[in-house]
Design an enzyme around this catalytic site. Structure first.
Site, PDB file in Angstrom:
ATOM      1  N   ASP A 230       0.548  -1.205   0.001  1.00  0.00           N
ATOM      2  CA  ASP A 230       0.112   0.002  -0.094  1.00  0.00           C
ATOM      3  C   ASP A 230       0.767   1.235  -0.125  1.00  0.00           C
ATOM      4  O   ASP A 230       2.019   1.072   0.249  1.00  0.00           O
ATOM      5  CB  ASP A 230      -0.757  -0.268   0.953  1.00  0.00           C
ATOM      6  CG  ASP A 230      -2.202   1.098   0.487  1.00  0.00           C
ATOM      7  OD1 ASP A 230      -2.588   1.628   0.321  1.00  0.00           O
ATOM      8  OD2 ASP A 230      -3.362  -0.121   0.914  1.00  0.00           O
ATOM      9  N   HIS A 271     -13.344  -0.610  -8.377  1.00  0.00           N
ATOM     10  CA  HIS A 271     -14.075  -0.272  -8.067  1.00  0.00           C
ATOM     11  C   HIS A 271     -14.304   0.871  -7.706  1.00  0.00           C
ATOM     12  O   HIS A 271     -14.909   2.066  -8.479  1.00  0.00           O
ATOM     13  CB  HIS A 271     -15.341  -0.808  -7.591  1.00  0.00           C
ATOM     14  CG  HIS A 271     -14.971  -1.199  -6.110  1.00  0.00           C
ATOM     15  ND1 HIS A 271     -15.797  -1.625  -5.026  1.00  0.00           N
ATOM     16  CD2 HIS A 271     -14.482  -0.594  -5.062  1.00  0.00           C
ATOM     17  CE1 HIS A 271     -15.819  -1.456  -3.868  1.00  0.00           C
ATOM     18  NE2 HIS A 271     -14.505  -0.448  -3.898  1.00  0.00           N
TER      19      HIS A 271
END
Length: 367
Positions: A230, A271
């Site tokens: 991340d 998404h």
């Protein structure tokens, strides 16, 4: 005498008024109740009623305000009327005091509701088409900010905490993908035969590592061969995951540093992005994959091509509004993934009734 409600014009006017009033009331009423701790006060009564006066005193709110807001609360069963200006908790009252649901109420009121109200003026100004600029979408228009959605959240500790609590509760309510996806057959198949230095699973954009920690608890034999990636800000504040997981700082829009892993995984990540940015992320993953060996596993919502439930249809609109992202149907997922030079092998779908979660399994072709 003719009933005025039977007149089509009166029916239309009534519908418009009902819709307008409900929209205005529902956009903030639950958030007000969370801020005032009304739900918690009701639950603390242990089944006994409380008067509007006492509720106002304990929440430091005006009694008349309490009466007016409790009309909406009781009309929707978030509490019940025990008598005139007297209220009692219901099962919904108890539920909404859970940290994840409290966070959902506040987060939705402050962001999704505000953006939804501003969407008509945004599209009137920018044209009626799906936005693709994450820095200039309905979210920025509504909240008068030049920050991206996540930069905006990170700029306020309280907002970020609400978001994390909301996401933790939302994901915890679903069956984890490892409970229905054939992990042993696809990810762990050659665990003993492959090179010990070969990574088994790379969780790209894996946040605080909850997914990978859960994976490790279920498959402890994978310890030492799991990678969590991340952004540096997220990695810097990460809690100890107990070992067995390699933690790396990585930007999804740069080259993937782990080459030749068995599987590259994302959970509710793509998404967040419109097709051009999602494709760029996929292409970096593709370049790191070993053709015919590595797998790409996208754990995402799979919208039905028709008869989409209201919850998932609304979730797609929320993604469009706040991130210029999108929920995708099976056809849209295949089109996106294969446009990045990958081949979809299968779309695995959750066996849970009403859950449109799935895993898109793809590979890098040999040629």
């Amino acid at each position: 005498m003719r009933d005025p409600r039977s007149d089509p014009d009166n029916q239309l006017s009534s519908l418009i008024n009902d819709l307008h009033d409900a929209t205005n009331a529902l956009s903030s009423y639950k958030s007000d109740c969370v801020d005032l701790k009304l739900f918690r006060i009701l639950v603390s009564q242990n089944g006994f009623p409380i008067s509007a006066e006492e509720l106002g005193k304990r929440s430091s709110a005006d009694t008349e305000f309490i009466v007016r807001i409790m009309r909406v609360i009781t009309a929707l069963n978030y509490a019940a009327e025990a008598g005139e200006r007297s209220y009692i908790a219901t099962p919904l009252t108890n539920a909404i005091t859970l940290p994840a649901l409290e966070a959902c109420v506040v987060h939705s009121s402050e962001h999704a509701a505000a953006v939804s109200i501003a969407m008509p003026t945004y599209f009137a100004r920018h044209g009626y088409k799906s936005p693709t600029d994450r820095m200039n979408g309905p979210f920025q228009h509504a909240l008068h900010t030049s920050l991206s959605y996540f930069d905006y959240l990170h700029s306020d500790e309280r907002k970020m905490r609400n978001f994390n609590n909301f996401m933790t509760g939302s994901r915890g309510a679903r069956k984890h993908w490892t409970e229905w996806f054939p992990v042993r057959d696809i990810v762990l198949q050659d665990l003993t035969n492959s090179n010990i230095n070969t990574k088994l699973l790379v969780d790209m954009g894996g946040g605080k590592g909850h997914d990978l920690a859960r994976f490790l608890r279920k498959f402890p034999e994978a310890a030492g061969r799991l990678v969590l990636q991340d952004l540096p800000g997220t990695v810097a504040t990460m809690e100890d995951l107990g070992g067995g997981i390699d933690i790396q700082s990585h930007n999804l829009f740069t080259a993937q540093p782990v080459r030749g892993a068995k599987a590259y995984y994302t959970h509710f990540l793509l998404h967040d992005f419109p097709d051009p940015q999602a494709r760029a992320i996929l292409e970096h993953g593709r370049d790191a994959m070993t053709p015919g060996y590595s797998r790409l596993l996208l754990n995402e919502s799979i919208l039905p091509e028709k008869n989409c439930p209201a919850f998932f249809a609304a979730a797609d609109i929320t993604m469009m509004a706040v991130l210029a992202g999108m929920k995708r149907s099976k056809t849209q997922w295949v089109s996106l993934v294969e446009s990045a030079g990958l081949k979809v092998i299968k779309i695995w779908e959750s066996p849970e009734a009403g859950d449109f979660e799935g895993v898109i399994e793809a590979t890098r072709p040999l040629s």
